[in-house]
Design a protein around this motif. Structure first.
Motif, PDB file in Angstrom:
ATOM      1  N   ASP A  49      -4.711   4.421  -0.606  1.00 45.22           N
ATOM      2  CA  ASP A  49      -3.518   3.580  -0.420  1.00 45.22           C
ATOM      3  C   ASP A  49      -2.811   3.937   0.882  1.00 45.22           C
ATOM      4  O   ASP A  49      -2.344   3.060   1.616  1.00 45.22           O
ATOM      5  N   TYR A  50      -2.745   5.227   1.174  1.00 48.37           N
ATOM      6  CA  TYR A  50      -2.096   5.663   2.416  1.00 48.37           C
ATOM      7  C   TYR A  50      -2.858   5.143   3.628  1.00 48.37           C
ATOM      8  O   TYR A  50      -2.265   4.581   4.553  1.00 48.37           O
ATOM      9  N   TYR A 100       1.052   4.044  -2.813  1.00 50.12           N
ATOM     10  CA  TYR A 100       0.831   5.450  -2.465  1.00 50.12           C
ATOM     11  C   TYR A 100       1.983   6.308  -2.982  1.00 50.12           C
ATOM     12  O   TYR A 100       1.761   7.399  -3.508  1.00 50.12           O
ATOM     13  N   ASP A 101       3.197   5.808  -2.843  1.00 51.94           N
ATOM     14  CA  ASP A 101       4.368   6.545  -3.311  1.00 51.94           C
ATOM     15  C   ASP A 101       4.299   6.758  -4.825  1.00 51.94           C
ATOM     16  O   ASP A 101       4.696   7.803  -5.328  1.00 51.94           O
ATOM     17  N   ARG A 119       0.002   8.461  -5.138  1.00 50.34           N
ATOM     18  CA  ARG A 119      -0.500   9.460  -4.180  1.00 50.34           C
ATOM     19  C   ARG A 119      -2.020   9.391  -3.981  1.00 50.34           C
ATOM     20  O   ARG A 119      -2.673  10.414  -3.808  1.00 50.34           O
ATOM     21  N   LYS A 120      -2.568   8.170  -3.981  1.00 51.43           N
ATOM     22  CA  LYS A 120      -3.986   8.021  -3.670  1.00 51.43           C
ATOM     23  C   LYS A 120      -4.137   7.883  -2.163  1.00 51.43           C
ATOM     24  O   LYS A 120      -3.466   7.071  -1.535  1.00 51.43           O
ATOM     25  N   GLU A 121      -5.031   8.682  -1.602  1.00 53.32           N
ATOM     26  CA  GLU A 121      -5.212   8.683  -0.152  1.00 53.32           C
ATOM     27  C   GLU A 121      -5.675   7.327   0.376  1.00 53.32           C
ATOM     28  O   GLU A 121      -5.303   6.922   1.469  1.00 53.32           O
ATOM     29  N   HIS A 170       0.820  -1.216   0.000  1.00 54.25           N
ATOM     30  CA  HIS A 170       0.000   0.000   0.000  1.00 54.25           C
ATOM     31  C   HIS A 170       0.855   1.268   0.000  1.00 54.25           C
ATOM     32  O   HIS A 170       0.543   2.222  -0.719  1.00 54.25           O
ATOM     33  N   PHE A 171       1.924   1.285   0.778  1.00 58.35           N
ATOM     34  CA  PHE A 171       2.768   2.477   0.807  1.00 58.35           C
ATOM     35  C   PHE A 171       3.544   2.641  -0.493  1.00 58.35           C
ATOM     36  O   PHE A 171       3.779   3.769  -0.938  1.00 58.35           O
ATOM     37  N   HIS A 190       4.873  11.853   4.354  1.00 62.07           N
ATOM     38  CA  HIS A 190       5.071  11.953   2.906  1.00 62.07           C
ATOM     39  C   HIS A 190       6.526  12.279   2.577  1.00 62.07           C
ATOM     40  O   HIS A 190       7.080  11.736   1.624  1.00 62.07           O
TER      41      HIS A 190
END
Length: 140
Positions: free
Chosen positions: A59-60, A51-52, A55-57, A47-48, A104
């Motif tokens: 995933d964070y 996200y990296d 940049r979908k919230e 997930h991270f 981030h």
């Protein structure tokens, strides 16, 4: 007298069988916790990394939830919350919740630590990475 000896022998055998059963159950539970711990850290890593990249919230947030799941199973495996390793995890988790913008900036450090945990959920290098990250985040 012989009857009492037989009764004692039967009781001893029953107690040994019960003890072995409990030991085997405990061993199976530990194995399940280890599998859950590894699955949680691998999911957090995925997930991270996603996200990296995007940049979908969502995933964070999923990464944060999986990291918390990893912390919980690690706590169950080690049976103590006072270890520095758990405290570092807890500090980073708190920053994930309270100050996501700070995470981030340091996402590569977090991902490196999770990669170490993906190999071994109890990797000292991963905990050192989290310790450094916790120190940097608390100083900001």
């Amino acid at each position: 007298m012989k009857k009492q000896t037989w009764v004692c022998c039967i009781l001893i055998v029953l107690l040994l069988m019960t003890g072995i059963g409990f030991w085997q159950h405990s061993k199976n539970e530990r194995t399940k916790l280890e599998v859950m711990c590894k699955a949680s850290v691998n999911a957090a890593l995925e997930h991270f990394e996603a996200y990296d990249a995007g940049r979908k919230e969502s995933d964070y947030l999923a990464g944060v939830a999986e990291f918390r799941s990893y912390m919980t199973t690690y706590l169950c495996l080690t049976d103590t919350a006072s270890q520095a390793e758990y405290l570092w995890c807890n500090a980073v988790y708190g920053e994930m919740l309270l100050h996501p913008e700070a995470i981030h900036e340091h996402l590569p450090t977090l991902i490196d630590a999770l990669r170490n945990f993906a190999q071994d959920y109890d990797d000292p290098n991963g905990f050192q990475g989290l310790g450094r990250l916790a120190s940097v985040l608390s100083a900001e």
